[in-house]
Design an enzyme around this catalytic site. Structure first.
Site, PDB file in Angstrom:
ATOM      1  N   SER A   1     -10.530  -0.077   6.921  1.00 23.11           N
ATOM      2  CA  SER A   1     -10.230   0.473   5.920  1.00 23.11           C
ATOM      3  C   SER A   1      -8.928  -0.741   5.011  1.00 23.11           C
ATOM      4  CB  SER A   1      -8.430   1.112   6.166  1.00 23.11           C
ATOM      5  OG  SER A   1      -9.014   2.735   6.275  1.00 23.11           O
TER       6      SER A   1
ATOM      7  N   LYS B   1       0.894  -1.072   0.134  1.00 24.33           N
ATOM      8  CA  LYS B   1       0.138   0.026   0.631  1.00 24.33           C
ATOM      9  C   LYS B   1       0.915   1.869   0.124  1.00 24.33           C
ATOM     10  CE  LYS B   1      -3.869   2.300   2.719  1.00 24.33           C
ATOM     11  NZ  LYS B   1      -5.258   2.062   3.668  1.00 24.33           N
TER      12      LYS B   1
ATOM     13  N   SER C   1      -9.490   2.292   2.841  1.00 27.34           N
ATOM     14  CA  SER C   1      -8.924   3.083   1.924  1.00 27.34           C
ATOM     15  C   SER C   1      -8.023   1.928   1.437  1.00 27.34           C
ATOM     16  CB  SER C   1      -7.732   4.030   2.772  1.00 27.34           C
ATOM     17  OG  SER C   1      -7.303   2.952   4.001  1.00 27.34           O
TER      18      SER C   1
END
Length: 495
Positions: free
Chosen positions: A182, A78, A158
């Site tokens: 998330s 990420k 997210s």
């Protein structure tokens, strides 16, 4: 052998150790899949040269008999994790051009275990969002579709890029972070597994901060076993992170016995929300039945302060974000606005932050600054902190009474269309976190497991919440639920 990029981490590990394939072959298969999946916008910084270099080193390590479980496994990282020499922007224009000269502890742990980095994954800007629509890179797209409808769906947020990449077999696993759901919400939206460990289990050092008392890294994988394997490599005590706890990291995969006889599973009445879709309620009921059939005792419980969790979260998280994001000022790194003649440092701050931050980040910084201001600190921030303590006590009381894990829905719906929840009504978007934020406020481990599909064929997840530091037991319960649910669906390839 099947296409290598479709293997699970456990399958690939076993094939590597048996000499049936190589890390280089695995990596090349994933890189080819990534190059053919630009429509998903999951990978935003590709690192093929680095990946092949790491794969070659992993193959040598395997040949020498020095191969941890993740050695040679291709992963996505990420964009919130700082990776040395590789752009790490947190999906924000304000960090454009930032290439850290250091490695986050979690990514370093993965590399030490021999993992291969395929590239950086899309996300909501500074991890602020539930749909991956706030990214400076543009929207990440869910590989799933509603039947024959070609509407682009959100992969959640997210960690939307991580979820999309794993679900589409672009990588064998990915890192995510979870501040209010998330990891678990996008995992549920894309039919994969995602676990948020106990706060302090994974180091936060080198992870670009959103809300420091809530942020926690975790793995996003194709199944529960893979989450156990990857989580063990990610966890460690880290002296560079004062909230990292010096507890031994157990063998999480060994905990997957498939036996939960005698365990007590709590069903919180407060999670029965007015207007909750029948499909979610029915899935929850089936989850209870599956765990009871496996020998667990299912009991009703109460978590009375749950109704205050969402407002408390949306005071605490923006307050911490306001403080953390004050460092992005155009002075030391990242973007700096072009100044007019006569502009001073104040104008530089204002213009840089106005240009560099997206609307959702600006909104949360403004809310956070407001609740921390002298006139409202006690009325909002301190009150939210007190509510947080009560929420944690609710969980402590339930676990002390003999409950081993808590079963809830993961999300209030299946994945929705990109653009269907517009910026004009951010509260509607915030409600996506209704089942997940309590876990972050209490610092507990939580996992989302795909357990069914809705009438349009989209995946639905169930959430299990565990006792602090007992991720092994939580993973084992999730493993039982996963096997009972038998979710094996994959998105039909359209990209």
């Amino acid at each position: 052998m099947t296409e290598l990029n479709t293997l699970t981490i456990a399958q690939a590990r076993d094939a590597l150790k048996a000499g049936e394939t190589t890390s280089t072959a695995l990596t090349e298969s994933c890189l080819a899949a990534i190059d053919s999946a630009d429509a998903l916008n999951a990978f935003v910084h590709k690192t093929p040269e680095l990946a092949l270099e790491q794969a070659k080193a992993a193959d040598a390590r395997i040949a020498a008999g020095d191969a941890p479980d993740l050695c040679g496994i291709p992963l996505g990282i990420k964009d919130l994790f700082c990776t040395k020499g590789v752009p790490s922007q947190a999906a924000s224009n304000i960090l454009e051009g930032f290439k850290p000269q250091y490695e986050s502890t979690v990514s370093q742990n993965l590399f030490d275990a021999g993992a291969v980095m395929l590239g950086k994954l899309n996300m909501d800007e500074f991890a602020m969002g539930s749909s991956n629509e706030t990214s400076c890179y543009g929207n990440a797209v869910n590989p799933w579709r509603r039947g024959n409808d070609d509407t682009a769906l959100t992969p959640g947020g997210s960690s939307g890029g991580s979820a999309s990449a794993v679900a589409a077999d672009l990588c064998l696993g990915a890192t995510g972070t979870d501040t209010g759901g998330s990891i678990r919400q996008p995992a549920a939206f894309t039919g994969i597994t995602g676990i948020k460990p106990t706060y302090g289990r994974c180091s936060r050092w080198g992870i670009i901060a959103f809300a420091s008392s809530l942020d926690q890294a975790g793995p996003m994988t194709k199944d529960v076993r893979d989450s156990a394997i990857m989580l063990q490599a990610m966890c460690s005590h880290d002296p560079k992170d004062s909230t990292s706890v010096d507890f031994p990291v157990p063998d999480f995969e060994a905990a997957l016995t498939g036996d939960i006889r005698g365990k007590t599973i709590g069903i919180p009445k407060e999670y029965h929300l007015d207007g909750m879709p029948d499909e979610i309620d029915q899935l929850w009921t089936r989850g209870k039945e599956m765990l009871a059939d496996a020998g667990a005792k299912v009991v009703d419980i109460s978590l009375p302060h749950t109704k205050y969790a969402l407002p408390a979260y949306y005071v605490i998280a923006p307050a911490e974000a306001s403080s953390n994001l004050a460092r992005y000022d155009g002075v030391r790194y990242g973007q700096r606005a072009t100044l007019a003649a006569g502009d001073g440092i104040t104008e530089m701050y204002e213009k840089t932050r106005a240009e560099g931050f997206g609307h959702e980040v600006q909104r949360r910084v403004m809310v956070g600054t407001y609740v921390l201001s002298a006139g409202f600190y006690d009325a909002y921030y301190n009150r939210a902190r007190k509510v947080r303590a009560l929420i944690k006590k609710d969980f402590d009381d339930v676990f002390a009474a003999g409950v081993d894990a808590i079963l809830t829905p993961a999300t209030p719906s299946a994945a929705f269309g990109l653009g269907e929840m517009t910026e004009a009504d951010p509260v509607q978007m915030y409600l996506n976190d209704v089942f997940t934020v309590t876990v972050n406020l209490a610092g507990l481990p939580g996992i989302s497991v795909p357990a069914g599909v809705d009438k349009q064929g989209l995946p639905l997840g169930l959430q299990l919440i565990g006792k602090p530091w007992e991720e092994g037991d939580l993973l084992n319960t999730a493993y039982v639920l996963e096997r009972a649910a038998g979710f094996v669906s994959k998105p039909a390839k359209w990209w």
